[in-house]
Design a protein around this motif. Structure first.
Motif, PDB file in Angstrom:
ATOM      1  N   CYS A   8       0.850  -1.191   0.000  1.00 20.82           N
ATOM      2  CA  CYS A   8       0.000   0.000   0.000  1.00 20.82           C
ATOM      3  C   CYS A   8       0.883   1.237   0.000  1.00 20.82           C
ATOM      4  O   CYS A   8       1.859   1.320   0.754  1.00 20.82           O
ATOM      5  N   LEU A   9       0.524   2.159  -0.872  1.00 21.08           N
ATOM      6  CA  LEU A   9       1.255   3.414  -0.971  1.00 21.08           C
ATOM      7  C   LEU A   9       0.322   4.537  -0.537  1.00 21.08           C
ATOM      8  O   LEU A   9      -0.785   4.666  -1.059  1.00 21.08           O
ATOM      9  N   PHE A  10       0.758   5.341   0.450  1.00 24.34           N
ATOM     10  CA  PHE A  10      -0.073   6.383   1.052  1.00 24.34           C
ATOM     11  C   PHE A  10       0.408   7.752   0.568  1.00 24.34           C
ATOM     12  O   PHE A  10       1.569   8.137   0.765  1.00 24.34           O
ATOM     13  N   VAL A  11      -0.485   8.470  -0.110  1.00 20.08           N
ATOM     14  CA  VAL A  11      -0.180   9.807  -0.636  1.00 20.08           C
ATOM     15  C   VAL A  11      -1.025  10.813   0.129  1.00 20.08           C
ATOM     16  O   VAL A  11      -2.251  10.677   0.220  1.00 20.08           O
ATOM     17  N   TYR A  12      -0.353  11.837   0.677  1.00 22.70           N
ATOM     18  CA  TYR A  12      -1.071  12.849   1.471  1.00 22.70           C
ATOM     19  C   TYR A  12      -0.666  14.237   0.982  1.00 22.70           C
ATOM     20  O   TYR A  12       0.516  14.576   0.947  1.00 22.70           O
ATOM     21  N   ILE A  16       4.124  11.471  -1.423  1.00 23.01           N
ATOM     22  CA  ILE A  16       4.141  10.079  -0.972  1.00 23.01           C
ATOM     23  C   ILE A  16       4.691  10.065   0.448  1.00 23.01           C
ATOM     24  O   ILE A  16       5.852  10.376   0.694  1.00 23.01           O
ATOM     25  N   GLU A  17       3.833   9.719   1.379  1.00 18.61           N
ATOM     26  CA  GLU A  17       4.222   9.760   2.789  1.00 18.61           C
ATOM     27  C   GLU A  17       4.735   8.416   3.299  1.00 18.61           C
ATOM     28  O   GLU A  17       5.692   8.370   4.073  1.00 18.61           O
ATOM     29  N   SER A  18       4.106   7.335   2.867  1.00 16.38           N
ATOM     30  CA  SER A  18       4.483   6.024   3.415  1.00 16.38           C
ATOM     31  C   SER A  18       4.224   4.932   2.384  1.00 16.38           C
ATOM     32  O   SER A  18       3.356   5.062   1.512  1.00 16.38           O
ATOM     33  N   VAL A  19       5.013   3.852   2.488  1.00 23.27           N
ATOM     34  CA  VAL A  19       4.799   2.634   1.693  1.00 23.27           C
ATOM     35  C   VAL A  19       4.773   1.464   2.666  1.00 23.27           C
ATOM     36  O   VAL A  19       5.712   1.286   3.468  1.00 23.27           O
ATOM     37  N   PHE A  20       3.716   0.695   2.620  1.00 23.98           N
ATOM     38  CA  PHE A  20       3.554  -0.451   3.512  1.00 23.98           C
ATOM     39  C   PHE A  20       3.599  -1.746   2.684  1.00 23.98           C
ATOM     40  O   PHE A  20       2.808  -1.918   1.755  1.00 23.98           O
ATOM     41  N   THR A  21       4.528  -2.620   3.005  1.00 21.50           N
ATOM     42  CA  THR A  21       4.666  -3.867   2.252  1.00 21.50           C
ATOM     43  C   THR A  21       4.479  -5.111   3.122  1.00 21.50           C
ATOM     44  O   THR A  21       4.565  -6.223   2.619  1.00 21.50           O
ATOM     45  N   LYS A  22       4.218  -4.907   4.399  1.00 19.15           N
ATOM     46  CA  LYS A  22       3.964  -6.039   5.283  1.00 19.15           C
ATOM     47  C   LYS A  22       2.476  -6.081   5.621  1.00 19.15           C
ATOM     48  O   LYS A  22       1.849  -5.046   5.838  1.00 19.15           O
ATOM     49  N   GLU A  23       1.946  -7.281   5.662  1.00 21.08           N
ATOM     50  CA  GLU A  23       0.520  -7.424   5.934  1.00 21.08           C
ATOM     51  C   GLU A  23       0.196  -6.987   7.362  1.00 21.08           C
ATOM     52  O   GLU A  23       1.004  -7.133   8.277  1.00 21.08           O
ATOM     53  N   GLY A  24      -0.991  -6.403   7.516  1.00 22.90           N
ATOM     54  CA  GLY A  24      -1.419  -5.939   8.827  1.00 22.90           C
ATOM     55  C   GLY A  24      -2.215  -4.650   8.728  1.00 22.90           C
ATOM     56  O   GLY A  24      -2.508  -4.152   7.644  1.00 22.90           O
ATOM     57  N   SER A  25      -2.561  -4.103   9.891  1.00 28.30           N
ATOM     58  CA  SER A  25      -3.318  -2.855   9.958  1.00 28.30           C
ATOM     59  C   SER A  25      -2.383  -1.708  10.328  1.00 28.30           C
ATOM     60  O   SER A  25      -1.439  -1.883  11.117  1.00 28.30           O
ATOM     61  N   TYR A  26      -2.667  -0.544   9.752  1.00 36.56           N
ATOM     62  CA  TYR A  26      -1.819   0.623  10.011  1.00 36.56           C
ATOM     63  C   TYR A  26      -2.704   1.816  10.357  1.00 36.56           C
ATOM     64  O   TYR A  26      -3.815   1.963   9.841  1.00 36.56           O
ATOM     65  N   GLU A  27      -2.189   2.667  11.232  1.00 33.67           N
ATOM     66  CA  GLU A  27      -2.893   3.892  11.604  1.00 33.67           C
ATOM     67  C   GLU A  27      -2.269   5.049  10.844  1.00 33.67           C
ATOM     68  O   GLU A  27      -1.051   5.269  10.896  1.00 33.67           O
TER      69      GLU A  27
END
Length: 283
Positions: A8-12, A16-27
């Motif tokens: 998941c790539l988070f754009v704010y 581009i603020e964050s890239v998540f490549t591990k499964e799970g929940s993020y705040e």
């Protein structure tokens, strides 16, 4: 939430603020404070100033994707010196290894970016190196099938750096089949027919010059009818004499060759009968 095999790539606010490549929940934390956000939205015509984009992508390998040359690749056959139009198709596999670079160079904010778009990228990049390789490798049209792996390996090596620059890794590239355009198939068919005819002539001991003479006789027979039958028979018998082995040879091989000539329509029934009778009288 990011699932298995996902990223998941988070754009704010355009970054581009964050890239998540591990499964799970993020705040996810933003500057969205209700009161001040409403004030800012009112200043911008009720358009939110805290724009957020969440883009999911696949982290696992994307395999067995189809590709094919959009038009035949043209090069010169090294043996027969005629142009060859060759179509090639197969499959490839890749993965996203640099999500940020992939997003910036290819996705660029598009809400949905499919594998089909990446297929277009491959096809547009692979045609030129493949054409250059075929031109320099000097493979005849009969050699293409046996060199598929070599062609594929060259195209993989040539295209892999291009994919790397786009945040992708080209894992493999395979050639499943090839096909020639209609003009090339016509040329190949003519060569095959001539080769088969040459082999048949060789079986009965006739060289090309003799074949041309026999062909001329057949054309004469078709064009002028039976008016020159005597002359035609004379020419046919003369050709048969030229083809005969030494007098010490047995009669049977001569009769077999004569029979083959008749079956190939190189001589007429009358010529066959006359020569056969001539041979039998020597027994």
């Amino acid at each position: 939430m990011v699932g298995p095999g996902q990223g998941c790539l988070f754009v704010y606010e355009g970054r581009i603020e964050s890239v998540f490549t591990k499964e799970g929940s993020y705040e996810l934390k933003t500057d969205n404070i209700p009161f001040w956000t409403n004030v800012k939205n009112a200043m911008y015509g009720m358009q939110s100033v805290h724009t957020v984009g969440i883009y999911f992508f696949r982290t696992g390998h994307i395999v067995n994707r189809r590709w094919g040359t959009p038009s035949p690749i043209t090069y010169s056959d090294p043996k027969f010196k005629f142009p060859v139009g060759l179509g090639i198709f197969g499959n490839f596999s890749f993965s996203i290894v640099d999500p940020v670079e992939f997003f910036r160079r290819l996705v660029a904010g598009v809400h949905i970016y499919t594998v089909r778009e990446i297929q277009k990228v491959l096809v547009s990049r692979i045609t030129q190196p493949m054409s250059d390789f075929l031109a320099s490798a000097a493979f005849g049209y009969v050699d293409i099938g046996s060199h598929r792996n070599e062609i594929a390996a060259h195209c993989l090596a040539s295209s892999a750096p291009i994919f790397t620059g786009l945040g992708l890794e080209l894992l493999d590239l395979r050639i499943e089949g090839t096909n020639f355009d209609e003009a090339t198939q016509t040329r190949i068919g003519r060569i095959a027919d001539m080769s088969a005819e040459a082999q048949a002539l060789k079986e009965v001991g006739i060289d090309y010059a003799q074949h041309q003479q026999l062909q001329a006789m057949r054309d004469l027979a078709r064009n002028e009818g039976g008016g020159n039958l005597g002359m035609q028979m004379g020419l046919g018998l003369e050709m048969a004499k030229q083809m005969k082995p030494s007098e010490s040879d047995d009669i049977m091989p001569k009769l077999e060759k004569l029979k083959k000539m008749l079956e190939m329509q190189l001589i007429t029934d009358e010529e066959f009968a006359a020569k056969k009778q001539d041979l039998l009288t020597r027994l």
